[in-house]
Design a protein around this motif. Structure first.
Motif, mmCIF file in Angstrom:
data_model
loop_
_atom_site.group_PDB
_atom_site.id
_atom_site.type_symbol
_atom_site.label_atom_id
_atom_site.label_comp_id
_atom_site.label_asym_id
_atom_site.label_seq_id
_atom_site.Cartn_x
_atom_site.Cartn_y
_atom_site.Cartn_z
ATOM 1 N N MET A 167 -9.074 0.986 21.368
ATOM 2 C CA MET A 167 -9.641 1.767 20.267
ATOM 3 C C MET A 167 -10.889 2.514 20.726
ATOM 4 N N GLY A 168 -11.724 1.826 21.498
ATOM 5 C CA GLY A 168 -12.953 2.459 21.968
ATOM 6 C C GLY A 168 -12.678 3.639 22.877
ATOM 7 N N THR A 169 -11.639 3.532 23.711
ATOM 8 C CA THR A 169 -11.274 4.627 24.604
ATOM 9 C C THR A 169 -10.844 5.858 23.813
ATOM 10 N N SER A 170 -10.031 5.655 22.792
ATOM 11 C CA SER A 170 -9.583 6.780 21.958
ATOM 12 C C SER A 170 -10.760 7.425 21.241
ATOM 13 N N GLU A 171 -11.629 6.591 20.690
ATOM 14 C CA GLU A 171 -12.803 7.123 19.992
ATOM 15 C C GLU A 171 -13.730 7.858 20.950
ATOM 16 N N ALA A 172 -13.925 7.289 22.128
ATOM 17 C CA ALA A 172 -14.806 7.921 23.110
ATOM 18 C C ALA A 172 -14.280 9.293 23.518
ATOM 19 N N SER A 181 -18.296 20.674 21.917
ATOM 20 C CA SER A 181 -18.262 21.814 20.993
ATOM 21 C C SER A 181 -19.639 22.161 20.434
ATOM 22 N N GLY A 182 -20.562 21.186 20.528
ATOM 23 C CA GLY A 182 -21.881 21.406 19.964
ATOM 24 C C GLY A 182 -21.938 21.168 18.465
ATOM 25 N N LYS A 183 -20.857 20.716 17.875
ATOM 26 C CA LYS A 183 -20.796 20.465 16.436
ATOM 27 C C LYS A 183 -20.926 18.975 16.157
ATOM 28 N N SER A 184 -21.266 18.654 14.910
ATOM 29 C CA SER A 184 -21.259 17.263 14.490
ATOM 30 C C SER A 184 -19.821 16.832 14.241
ATOM 31 N N GLU A 185 -19.601 15.533 14.134
ATOM 32 C CA GLU A 185 -18.247 15.035 13.898
ATOM 33 C C GLU A 185 -17.714 15.531 12.554
ATOM 34 N N ARG A 186 -18.578 15.533 11.533
ATOM 35 C CA ARG A 186 -18.155 16.011 10.216
ATOM 36 C C ARG A 186 -17.828 17.506 10.248
ATOM 37 N N GLU A 187 -18.661 18.289 10.930
ATOM 38 C CA GLU A 187 -18.400 19.735 11.039
ATOM 39 C C GLU A 187 -17.078 20.002 11.747
ATOM 40 N N PRO A 217 -15.661 11.205 8.733
ATOM 41 C CA PRO A 217 -14.838 10.724 9.862
ATOM 42 C C PRO A 217 -15.410 9.490 10.543
ATOM 43 N N GLU A 218 -16.726 9.352 10.543
ATOM 44 C CA GLU A 218 -17.327 8.174 11.169
ATOM 45 C C GLU A 218 -16.955 6.906 10.390
ATOM 46 N N ARG A 219 -16.990 7.000 9.069
ATOM 47 C CA ARG A 219 -16.611 5.851 8.257
ATOM 48 C C ARG A 219 -15.129 5.531 8.415
ATOM 49 N N VAL A 220 -14.313 6.569 8.529
ATOM 50 C CA VAL A 220 -12.878 6.358 8.730
ATOM 51 C C VAL A 220 -12.638 5.612 10.043
ATOM 52 N N ARG A 221 -13.325 6.006 11.094
ATOM 53 C CA ARG A 221 -13.160 5.342 12.387
ATOM 54 C C ARG A 221 -13.573 3.873 12.295
ATOM 55 N N GLU A 222 -14.681 3.621 11.624
ATOM 56 C CA GLU A 222 -15.166 2.251 11.479
ATOM 57 C C GLU A 222 -14.169 1.400 10.700
ATOM 58 N N GLU A 223 -13.619 1.957 9.617
ATOM 59 C CA GLU A 223 -12.665 1.197 8.802
ATOM 60 C C GLU A 223 -11.377 0.913 9.568
ATOM 61 N N LYS A 224 -10.907 1.884 10.340
ATOM 62 C CA LYS A 224 -9.688 1.677 11.127
ATOM 63 C C LYS A 224 -9.906 0.595 12.178
#
Length: 242
Positions: A167-172, A181-187, A217-224
């Motif tokens: 899971m950590g590899t996929s998230e990383a 991209s220079g964007k935030s995860e939400r953007e 998306p950060e909360r989604v990753r944490e919940e998964k």
């Protein structure tokens, strides 16, 4: 030369330490700078030459501590394992809580240092370092105290860590792409959403999930992550009760 000497496994953890004068550059400084380069520039950027330049040091200073890049990788992998919170393994009634603490801390380390996911187990004897050994010992204490036999405790730990690292590899990988991209995860997620909605238009189950999806998306990753971890621990707990 004896066959055992010819086939000796090369590793920073097995090579005899040479006696040294007090060098101007310490191993701790070398490892800290290597971790910084990896965090900022990634695995491909790390070389002995690049490290020497960053430290304003010649090759001789580096080779007093590490024989080659492979040994350097062993050192940095163990170094970041030192950031992992070691769970308390003394209470058999709280083994799940302890396992969660260790698993979440390993995941957090991988997300802080995305490069480590591609290096785990890939070079030399990376798992013989003091920080990795301390983590393994504490995790064994958690599962053995919970009631798993020693050999099965090792298998339980291996299963949990395989899940966490996977899971950590996929998230990383995802977060590394976003960082470029220079964007935030939400953007990034909001920009991607129209393409996702178009892709699921002919797939009703996926379309429904996207329509109901969380915008964080950060909360989604944490919940998964936590869902999968809890289900794995459910299975181990059932096994333990048998």
């Amino acid at each position: 030369m004896a066959a055992t000497e010819e086939q000796a496994i090369q590793s920073v953890w097995t090579r005899p330490r040479r006696k040294r004068d007090q060098p101007a550059l310490s191993q701790a400084q070398i490892v800290a700078e290597a971790v910084r380069i990896l965090d900022v520039e990634g695995v491909d950027a790390l070389s002995m030459r690049r490290l020497g330049t960053a430290l304003n040091a010649g090759a001789t200073s580096l080779y007093r501590h590490v024989a080659n890049r492979d040994e350097l990788i062993e050192l940095v992998v163990d170094e970041v394992h030192g950031e992992i919170a070691l769970p308390d393994g003394d209470d058999p009634e709280r083994w799940r809580e302890a396992a969660v603490i260790g698993a979440r801390s390993v995941r957090a380390m991988i997300l802080r240092h995305p490069w480590v996911a591609s290096l785990l187990g890939s070079v030399g004897l990376s798992y013989l370092g003091p920080n990795v050994m301390r983590l393994n010992e504490r995790l064994l204490a958690v599962f053995v105290t919970a009631g798993f036999p020693g050999d099965e405790a090792e298998q339980a730990i291996s299963s949990v860590m395989a899940y966490v690292i996977g899971m950590g590899t996929s998230e990383a990988a995802w977060l590394t792409t976003i960082a470029k991209s220079g964007k935030s995860e939400r953007e990034w997620a909001e920009q991607l959403r129209p393409a996702v909605e178009a892709a699921v238009r002919e797939h009703p189950h996926q379309r429904e999930r996207i329509a109901q999806g969380d915008v964080d998306p950060e909360r989604v990753r944490e919940e998964k992550f936590r869902y999968g971890l809890d289900r794995m621990l459910d299975g181990l707990e059932t096994r333990l009760k048998r």
